[in-house]
Design a protein around this motif. Structure first.
Motif, PDB file in Angstrom:
ATOM      1  N   LYS A  22       0.865  -0.965   0.158  1.00  0.00           N
ATOM      2  CA  LYS A  22      -0.169   0.140   0.076  1.00  0.00           C
ATOM      3  C   LYS A  22       0.777   1.205  -0.048  1.00  0.00           C
ATOM      4  O   LYS A  22       0.551   2.206  -0.672  1.00  0.00           O
ATOM      5  CB  LYS A  22      -0.817   0.169   1.209  1.00  0.00           C
ATOM      6  CG  LYS A  22      -2.004   1.095   1.065  1.00  0.00           C
ATOM      7  CD  LYS A  22      -3.117   0.865   2.273  1.00  0.00           C
ATOM      8  CE  LYS A  22      -4.050   2.175   2.144  1.00  0.00           C
ATOM      9  NZ  LYS A  22      -4.983   1.816   3.320  1.00  0.00           N
ATOM     10  N   TYR A  26       0.956   3.988  -3.032  1.00  0.00           N
ATOM     11  CA  TYR A  26       0.789   5.321  -2.824  1.00  0.00           C
ATOM     12  C   TYR A  26       1.914   6.140  -3.398  1.00  0.00           C
ATOM     13  O   TYR A  26       1.787   7.344  -4.263  1.00  0.00           O
ATOM     14  CB  TYR A  26       0.459   5.680  -1.303  1.00  0.00           C
ATOM     15  CG  TYR A  26      -0.899   5.476  -0.779  1.00  0.00           C
ATOM     16  CD1 TYR A  26      -1.668   4.374  -1.491  1.00  0.00           C
ATOM     17  CD2 TYR A  26      -1.373   6.216   0.159  1.00  0.00           C
ATOM     18  CE1 TYR A  26      -2.818   4.182  -1.052  1.00  0.00           C
ATOM     19  CE2 TYR A  26      -2.656   5.853   0.638  1.00  0.00           C
ATOM     20  CZ  TYR A  26      -3.448   4.818   0.015  1.00  0.00           C
ATOM     21  OH  TYR A  26      -4.788   4.791   0.545  1.00  0.00           O
ATOM     22  N   ASN A  30       1.500   8.738  -6.277  1.00  0.00           N
ATOM     23  CA  ASN A  30       1.707  10.122  -6.162  1.00  0.00           C
ATOM     24  C   ASN A  30       2.880  10.963  -7.017  1.00  0.00           C
ATOM     25  O   ASN A  30       2.706  12.130  -7.577  1.00  0.00           O
ATOM     26  CB  ASN A  30       2.320  10.307  -4.496  1.00  0.00           C
ATOM     27  CG  ASN A  30       1.949  11.824  -4.068  1.00  0.00           C
ATOM     28  OD1 ASN A  30       1.150  12.548  -4.429  1.00  0.00           O
ATOM     29  ND2 ASN A  30       2.663  12.307  -3.069  1.00  0.00           N
ATOM     30  N   ASN A  59      -6.133  -0.061  -3.469  1.00  0.00           N
ATOM     31  CA  ASN A  59      -5.175   0.758  -3.203  1.00  0.00           C
ATOM     32  C   ASN A  59      -5.258   2.235  -4.086  1.00  0.00           C
ATOM     33  O   ASN A  59      -4.984   3.200  -3.610  1.00  0.00           O
ATOM     34  CB  ASN A  59      -4.009   0.279  -3.244  1.00  0.00           C
ATOM     35  CG  ASN A  59      -3.471  -0.503  -2.240  1.00  0.00           C
ATOM     36  OD1 ASN A  59      -4.300  -0.584  -1.102  1.00  0.00           O
ATOM     37  ND2 ASN A  59      -2.602  -1.552  -2.331  1.00  0.00           N
ATOM     38  N   PHE A  62      -8.667   4.154  -2.616  1.00  0.00           N
ATOM     39  CA  PHE A  62      -8.191   4.858  -1.525  1.00  0.00           C
ATOM     40  C   PHE A  62      -7.293   6.022  -1.693  1.00  0.00           C
ATOM     41  O   PHE A  62      -7.600   6.968  -1.089  1.00  0.00           O
ATOM     42  CB  PHE A  62      -7.430   3.863  -0.362  1.00  0.00           C
ATOM     43  CG  PHE A  62      -8.296   2.890   0.311  1.00  0.00           C
ATOM     44  CD1 PHE A  62      -9.581   3.193   0.660  1.00  0.00           C
ATOM     45  CD2 PHE A  62      -8.419   1.483   0.243  1.00  0.00           C
ATOM     46  CE1 PHE A  62     -10.521   2.034   1.501  1.00  0.00           C
ATOM     47  CE2 PHE A  62      -9.003   0.453   0.747  1.00  0.00           C
ATOM     48  CZ  PHE A  62     -10.070   1.002   1.362  1.00  0.00           C
ATOM     49  N   PHE A  63      -6.406   5.902  -2.493  1.00  0.00           N
ATOM     50  CA  PHE A  63      -5.289   7.032  -3.092  1.00  0.00           C
ATOM     51  C   PHE A  63      -6.110   7.797  -3.470  1.00  0.00           C
ATOM     52  O   PHE A  63      -6.016   9.084  -3.364  1.00  0.00           O
ATOM     53  CB  PHE A  63      -4.194   6.307  -3.965  1.00  0.00           C
ATOM     54  CG  PHE A  63      -3.436   7.589  -4.463  1.00  0.00           C
ATOM     55  CD1 PHE A  63      -2.412   8.197  -3.813  1.00  0.00           C
ATOM     56  CD2 PHE A  63      -3.633   7.938  -5.812  1.00  0.00           C
ATOM     57  CE1 PHE A  63      -1.646   9.009  -3.988  1.00  0.00           C
ATOM     58  CE2 PHE A  63      -2.929   9.166  -5.974  1.00  0.00           C
ATOM     59  CZ  PHE A  63      -1.832   9.558  -5.367  1.00  0.00           C
ATOM     60  N   ASN A  65      -9.204   8.801  -3.421  1.00  0.00           N
ATOM     61  CA  ASN A  65     -10.203   9.375  -2.341  1.00  0.00           C
ATOM     62  C   ASN A  65      -9.597  10.164  -1.180  1.00  0.00           C
ATOM     63  O   ASN A  65     -10.336  10.469  -0.382  1.00  0.00           O
ATOM     64  CB  ASN A  65     -11.414   8.229  -2.134  1.00  0.00           C
ATOM     65  CG  ASN A  65     -12.343   7.865  -3.243  1.00  0.00           C
ATOM     66  OD1 ASN A  65     -12.765   8.648  -3.849  1.00  0.00           O
ATOM     67  ND2 ASN A  65     -12.329   6.833  -3.071  1.00  0.00           N
ATOM     68  N   GLN A  66      -8.426  10.218  -1.207  1.00  0.00           N
ATOM     69  CA  GLN A  66      -7.838  11.224  -0.113  1.00  0.00           C
ATOM     70  C   GLN A  66      -8.216  12.576  -0.330  1.00  0.00           C
ATOM     71  O   GLN A  66      -8.573  12.859  -1.462  1.00  0.00           O
ATOM     72  CB  GLN A  66      -6.191  11.210  -0.372  1.00  0.00           C
ATOM     73  CG  GLN A  66      -5.604   9.884   0.111  1.00  0.00           C
ATOM     74  CD  GLN A  66      -4.129   9.882  -0.132  1.00  0.00           C
ATOM     75  OE1 GLN A  66      -3.329  10.879   0.221  1.00  0.00           O
ATOM     76  NE2 GLN A  66      -3.766   8.967  -0.683  1.00  0.00           N
ATOM     77  N   ASP A  67      -8.177  13.299   0.703  1.00  0.00           N
ATOM     78  CA  ASP A  67      -8.780  14.799   0.642  1.00  0.00           C
ATOM     79  C   ASP A  67      -8.171  15.440  -0.383  1.00  0.00           C
ATOM     80  O   ASP A  67      -8.749  16.426  -1.020  1.00  0.00           O
ATOM     81  CB  ASP A  67      -9.024  15.496   2.001  1.00  0.00           C
ATOM     82  CG  ASP A  67      -9.804  14.675   2.937  1.00  0.00           C
ATOM     83  OD1 ASP A  67     -10.856  14.208   2.498  1.00  0.00           O
ATOM     84  OD2 ASP A  67      -9.697  14.839   4.166  1.00  0.00           O
ATOM     85  N   GLU A  68      -6.756  15.560  -0.499  1.00  0.00           N
ATOM     86  CA  GLU A  68      -6.171  16.647  -1.124  1.00  0.00           C
ATOM     87  C   GLU A  68      -6.082  16.123  -2.737  1.00  0.00           C
ATOM     88  O   GLU A  68      -5.872  16.889  -3.584  1.00  0.00           O
ATOM     89  CB  GLU A  68      -4.527  16.514  -0.789  1.00  0.00           C
ATOM     90  CG  GLU A  68      -3.809  15.225  -0.903  1.00  0.00           C
ATOM     91  CD  GLU A  68      -4.189  14.317   0.518  1.00  0.00           C
ATOM     92  OE1 GLU A  68      -3.275  13.328   0.496  1.00  0.00           O
ATOM     93  OE2 GLU A  68      -4.569  14.758   1.418  1.00  0.00           O
ATOM     94  N   LYS A  70      -8.935  14.072  -4.087  1.00  0.00           N
ATOM     95  CA  LYS A  70     -10.450  13.714  -4.341  1.00  0.00           C
ATOM     96  C   LYS A  70     -10.882  14.776  -5.502  1.00  0.00           C
ATOM     97  O   LYS A  70     -11.640  14.570  -6.467  1.00  0.00           O
ATOM     98  CB  LYS A  70     -11.204  13.811  -3.289  1.00  0.00           C
ATOM     99  CG  LYS A  70     -12.545  13.049  -3.573  1.00  0.00           C
ATOM    100  CD  LYS A  70     -13.375  12.852  -2.092  1.00  0.00           C
ATOM    101  CE  LYS A  70     -14.625  12.113  -2.395  1.00  0.00           C
ATOM    102  NZ  LYS A  70     -15.199  11.706  -1.314  1.00  0.00           N
TER     103      LYS A  70
END
Length: 135
Positions: A22, A26, A30, A59, A62-63, A65-68, A70
């Motif tokens: 995971k 990420y 990124n 994964n 989830f990546f 849907n991170q706030d920064e 999304k």
């Protein structure tokens, strides 16, 4: 495995035998965020993107849907849905006066399907039954 902690798409050839963890997923995503968002805006499925990066689809979700991230993902999905609407419009505009009934129905159904895909990707913009609840 590369000696540094940064992964690139070229490094995936070395890693293909085993799915990334995971944290490594990420980091890879990124480092290649613009590429991933470009793929999403070009209507490439999450499963295809995950397979391309040799990561788990969960994964990837989830990546994204991170706030920064999304908001950027939602913009990419809106671009993708706009492309779907253009494809739907092209199906309808391709109907000619001398087309058979079956051809007209086929093009109409293709158009409806493309509009459905656009609605799935961007409910806020294309779903007439979507109700926005405010904070």
């Amino acid at each position: 495995m590369p000696s540094s902690n940064k992964f690139s798409i070229d490094d995936l050839k070395e890693i293909k035998k085993k799915e990334l963890s995971k944290a490594d997923s990420y980091q890879l995503l990124n480092n290649n965020l613009e590429y991933v968002l470009n793929r999403i805006s070009n209507n490439i499925s999450y499963a295809s993107i995950a397979r391309e990066f040799n990561i788990n689809v969960a994964n990837l979700c989830f990546f994204l849907n991170q706030d920064e991230i999304k908001q950027k993902k939602e913009i990419a999905l809106e671009i993708a849905s706009d492309k779907q609407v253009e494809i739907a419009r092209a199906h309808l505009e391709s109907i000619e006066a001398d087309d058979t009934n079956a051809t007209v129905r086929k093009k109409s159904e293709l158009s409806q399907f493309e509009l459905y895909l656009a609605k799935v990707k961007c409910r806020k913009k294309y779903d007439l039954n979507f109700i926005v609840t405010g904070k």
